[in-house]
Scaffold this active site. Structure first.
Site, PDB file in Angstrom:
ATOM      1  N   GLY A   1     -33.238 -12.939  40.372  1.00 47.11           N
ATOM      2  CA  GLY A   1     -34.170 -12.536  39.325  1.00 47.11           C
ATOM      3  C   GLY A   1     -33.872 -11.147  38.799  1.00 47.11           C
TER       4      GLY A   1
ATOM      5  N   ILE B   1     -36.127  -6.585  50.427  1.00 49.50           N
ATOM      6  CA  ILE B   1     -36.854  -5.904  49.340  1.00 49.50           C
ATOM      7  C   ILE B   1     -38.177  -6.621  49.038  1.00 49.50           C
ATOM      8  CG2 ILE B   1     -36.746  -5.146  46.923  1.00 49.50           C
ATOM      9  CD1 ILE B   1     -33.784  -4.902  47.088  1.00 49.50           C
TER      10      ILE B   1
ATOM     11  N   ARG C   1     -39.258   8.270  43.403  1.00 48.58           N
ATOM     12  CA  ARG C   1     -40.396   8.465  42.480  1.00 48.58           C
ATOM     13  C   ARG C   1     -41.039   9.825  42.731  1.00 48.58           C
ATOM     14  NH1 ARG C   1     -42.447   2.203  43.245  1.00 48.58           N
ATOM     15  NH2 ARG C   1     -41.257   1.374  41.481  1.00 48.58           N
TER      16      ARG C   1
ATOM     17  N   HIS D   1     -45.064   0.501  52.694  1.00 51.47           N
ATOM     18  CA  HIS D   1     -44.852   0.480  51.239  1.00 51.47           C
ATOM     19  C   HIS D   1     -46.127  -0.025  50.568  1.00 51.47           C
ATOM     20  CE1 HIS D   1     -42.705   0.328  47.525  1.00 51.47           C
ATOM     21  NE2 HIS D   1     -42.696  -0.986  47.432  1.00 51.47           N
TER      22      HIS D   1
HETATM   23  N1  LIG Z   1     -39.506  -3.041  48.216  1.00 51.51           N
HETATM   24  C1  LIG Z   1     -39.696  -2.531  47.020  1.00 51.51           C
HETATM   25  O1  LIG Z   1     -39.707  -1.302  46.850  1.00 51.51           O
HETATM   26  C2  LIG Z   1     -39.864  -3.435  45.832  1.00 51.51           C
HETATM   27  C3  LIG Z   1     -39.807  -2.921  44.517  1.00 51.51           C
HETATM   28  C4  LIG Z   1     -39.946  -3.812  43.454  1.00 51.51           C
HETATM   29  C5  LIG Z   1     -40.136  -5.184  43.691  1.00 51.51           C
HETATM   30  N2  LIG Z   1     -40.187  -5.631  44.979  1.00 51.51           N
HETATM   31  C6  LIG Z   1     -40.358  -7.059  45.302  1.00 51.51           C
HETATM   32  O2  LIG Z   1     -39.094  -7.711  45.176  1.00 51.51           O
HETATM   33  C7  LIG Z   1     -39.312  -9.118  44.957  1.00 51.51           C
HETATM   34  C8  LIG Z   1     -38.421  -9.601  43.808  1.00 51.51           C
HETATM   35  O3  LIG Z   1     -38.785  -8.967  42.594  1.00 51.51           O
HETATM   36  P1  LIG Z   1     -38.082  -9.412  41.205  1.00 51.51           P
HETATM   37  O4  LIG Z   1     -38.660  -8.547  40.147  1.00 51.51           O
HETATM   38  O5  LIG Z   1     -36.594  -9.498  41.367  1.00 51.51           O
HETATM   39  O6  LIG Z   1     -38.679 -10.901  41.066  1.00 51.51           O
HETATM   40  P2  LIG Z   1     -38.082 -12.115  40.200  1.00 51.51           P
HETATM   41  O7  LIG Z   1     -39.183 -13.107  40.057  1.00 51.51           O
HETATM   42  O8  LIG Z   1     -37.428 -11.624  38.961  1.00 51.51           O
HETATM   43  O9  LIG Z   1     -36.937 -12.729  41.150  1.00 51.51           O
HETATM   44  C9  LIG Z   1     -37.213 -13.331  42.389  1.00 51.51           C
HETATM   45  C10 LIG Z   1     -36.292 -14.523  42.540  1.00 51.51           C
HETATM   46  O10 LIG Z   1     -36.453 -15.075  43.850  1.00 51.51           O
HETATM   47  C11 LIG Z   1     -36.173 -16.449  43.725  1.00 51.51           C
HETATM   48  N3  LIG Z   1     -36.586 -17.221  44.894  1.00 51.51           N
HETATM   49  C12 LIG Z   1     -37.794 -17.753  45.181  1.00 51.51           C
HETATM   50  N4  LIG Z   1     -37.738 -18.430  46.349  1.00 51.51           N
HETATM   51  C13 LIG Z   1     -36.481 -18.336  46.805  1.00 51.51           C
HETATM   52  C14 LIG Z   1     -35.812 -18.804  47.956  1.00 51.51           C
HETATM   53  N5  LIG Z   1     -36.427 -19.555  48.891  1.00 51.51           N
HETATM   54  N6  LIG Z   1     -34.499 -18.507  48.109  1.00 51.51           N
HETATM   55  C15 LIG Z   1     -33.866 -17.756  47.190  1.00 51.51           C
HETATM   56  N7  LIG Z   1     -34.448 -17.281  46.083  1.00 51.51           N
HETATM   57  C16 LIG Z   1     -35.736 -17.566  45.883  1.00 51.51           C
HETATM   58  C17 LIG Z   1     -36.903 -16.833  42.444  1.00 51.51           C
HETATM   59  O11 LIG Z   1     -36.477 -18.100  41.947  1.00 51.51           O
HETATM   60  C18 LIG Z   1     -36.569 -15.657  41.539  1.00 51.51           C
HETATM   61  O12 LIG Z   1     -35.423 -15.904  40.749  1.00 51.51           O
HETATM   62  C19 LIG Z   1     -40.824  -9.262  44.715  1.00 51.51           C
HETATM   63  O13 LIG Z   1     -41.456  -9.723  45.901  1.00 51.51           O
HETATM   64  C20 LIG Z   1     -41.273  -7.838  44.393  1.00 51.51           C
HETATM   65  O14 LIG Z   1     -42.628  -7.619  44.710  1.00 51.51           O
HETATM   66  C21 LIG Z   1     -40.061  -4.783  46.040  1.00 51.51           C
END
Ligand SMILES: NC(=O)c1ccc[n+]([C@@H]2O[C@H](COP(=O)([O-])OP(=O)(O)OC[C@H]3O[C@@H](n4cnc5c(N)ncnc54)[C@H](O)[C@@H]3O)[C@@H](O)[C@H]2O)c1
Length: 312
Positions: free
Chosen positions: A13, A122, A155, A179
């Site tokens: 994603g 993440i 940040r 976090h």
């Molecule tokens: N740790 C941090 O600091 C931080 C910062 C930003 C976002 N995040 C988190 O990161 C995650 C991803 O964010 P994003 O913006 O890329 O989301 P996104 O929706 O753009 O991408 C996530 C992808 O994961 C895929 N997915 C779902 N189930 C799956 C599986 N079983 N196997 C493989 N892939 C699978 C989805 O199809 C999607 O393409 C979210 O949970 C978000 O909250 C964490």
């Protein structure tokens, strides 16, 4: 594929795509962009677009899309973004019901196909998801870490640099704990090239910066309708690079605690040395009593989500 390092990105994603771009641009290795079967073509399309990008920029990394875990065999690093991101009004913890089965699925496959990879999680809620990854895979504690502290510290450093009107390059600061909205920006260790930030920024401004940092993810979710992805990807790549190039960087990462800072059987953001063996050391820095209190509150929030996972 040639004998370059192999990087598996689980989730193609917003963050996954940016991770692939950065890994290729930095020539960290060949990249496999993995997603669920329904999004395999999307992952393949992104990969092809990024390979064509290399033809302009001049990087040679192979980038492939897949929904087949067998393609990830032998990965040196896995960076996991599988799951859903937040929408406005949601907390990270609201994601647990959806993302818990996803991280379990990912961990089971990672255990089978990539048992030797250094895993960087993440997906949110971060500290609980990385705990669950380690629990399911049973991997050594040094071979898995959560990415949050590098981003939250970035940040914090940006807001400090803007307030003090100095280059962000000279701001040194760390955010520890979970976090979530009670993360712990460590003011006692915050300097502008060694000069305590408290001598350059007024107390009320510092308090406002701490609050803005804690809500830093939500600020972007409210603006974009989804989570940040550029800085999160860059932060995870800094951790991957530290591992792949054995850089021994001191970074705030969610690491498995066995008594450090007074906590056990919990992942939480702490200063870590990341090198070729993964999380090689947790550095126990002195905290003020106020910071210790904030860390305790943050740890309790993390534990509450871990407890939900343990019941689920
Ligand atoms: N740790 C941090 O600091 C931080 C910062 C930003 C976002 N995040 C988190 O990161 C995650 C991803 O964010 P994003 O913006 O890329 O989301 P996104 O929706 O753009 O991408 C996530 C992808 O994961 C895929 N997915 C779902 N189930 C799956 C599986 N079983 N196997 C493989 N892939 C699978 C989805 O199809 C999607 O393409 C979210 O949970 C978000 O909250 C964490």
């Amino acid at each position: 594929m040639p004998t370059r390092k192999k990087i598996g990105l689980i989730g193609a994603g917003n963050i996954g795509g940016e991770l692939a771009r950065l890994c290729a641009n930095k020539e960290l290795g060949d990249v496999w962009l993995f997603d669920i079967a329904a999004k395999e073509n999307f992952a393949k399309g992104k990969a092809l677009d990024l390979e064509q990008n290399g033809s302009v920029l001049g990087y040679d990394a192979n980038i492939r899309g897949t929904s087949n875990w067998a393609d990830l065999e032998g990965s040196d690093v896995l960076i996991i973004t599988a799951g859903i991101p937040r929408k406005p009004g949601q907390s990270r913890d609201d994601l647990v019901a959806t993302n818990l089965p996803i991280i379990r699925d990912v961990a089971q496959n990672a255990k089978k196909h990539c048992p030797n990879a250094f895993a960087i999680v993440i997906s949110n809620p971060l500290d609980a998801m990385v705990y669950e990854y380690k629990r399911v895979t049973g991997c050594p504690k040094g071979m898995v870490a959560g990415m949050a502290g590098v981003l939250d510290s970035a940040r914090f450093q940006l807001f400090l640099s803007r307030e003090a009107n100095v280059s962000v390059k000279d701001v040194r600061a760390m955010v520890l704990g979970g976090h979530g909205d009670d993360m712990v920006p460590v003011l006692s260790m915050t300097t502008i090239n060694g000069v305590p930030a408290t001598t350059m920024i007024a107390k009320d401004k510092l308090s406002a910066i701490v609050e803005r940092t804690r809500k830093g993810g939500g600020e972007i979710v409210n603006l974009m309708g989804t989570s940040a992805y550029y800085a999160p990807a860059t932060s995870a790549v800094a951790m991957a690079e530290a591992f792949l190039h054995d850089q021994k960087r001191l970074l705030a990462c969610a690491a498995y605690l066995e008594g450090e800072f007074g906590y056990s059987d919990l992942f939480m953001g702490v200063p870590c040395i990341i090198g070729g063996k993964g999380v090689e050391k947790i550095v126990e820095i002195p905290l003020t009593d106020e910071e210790k209190g904030m860390l305790k509150k943050s740890a309790a929030s993390v534990q509450a989500v871990v407890d939900i996972c343990k019941k689920g």
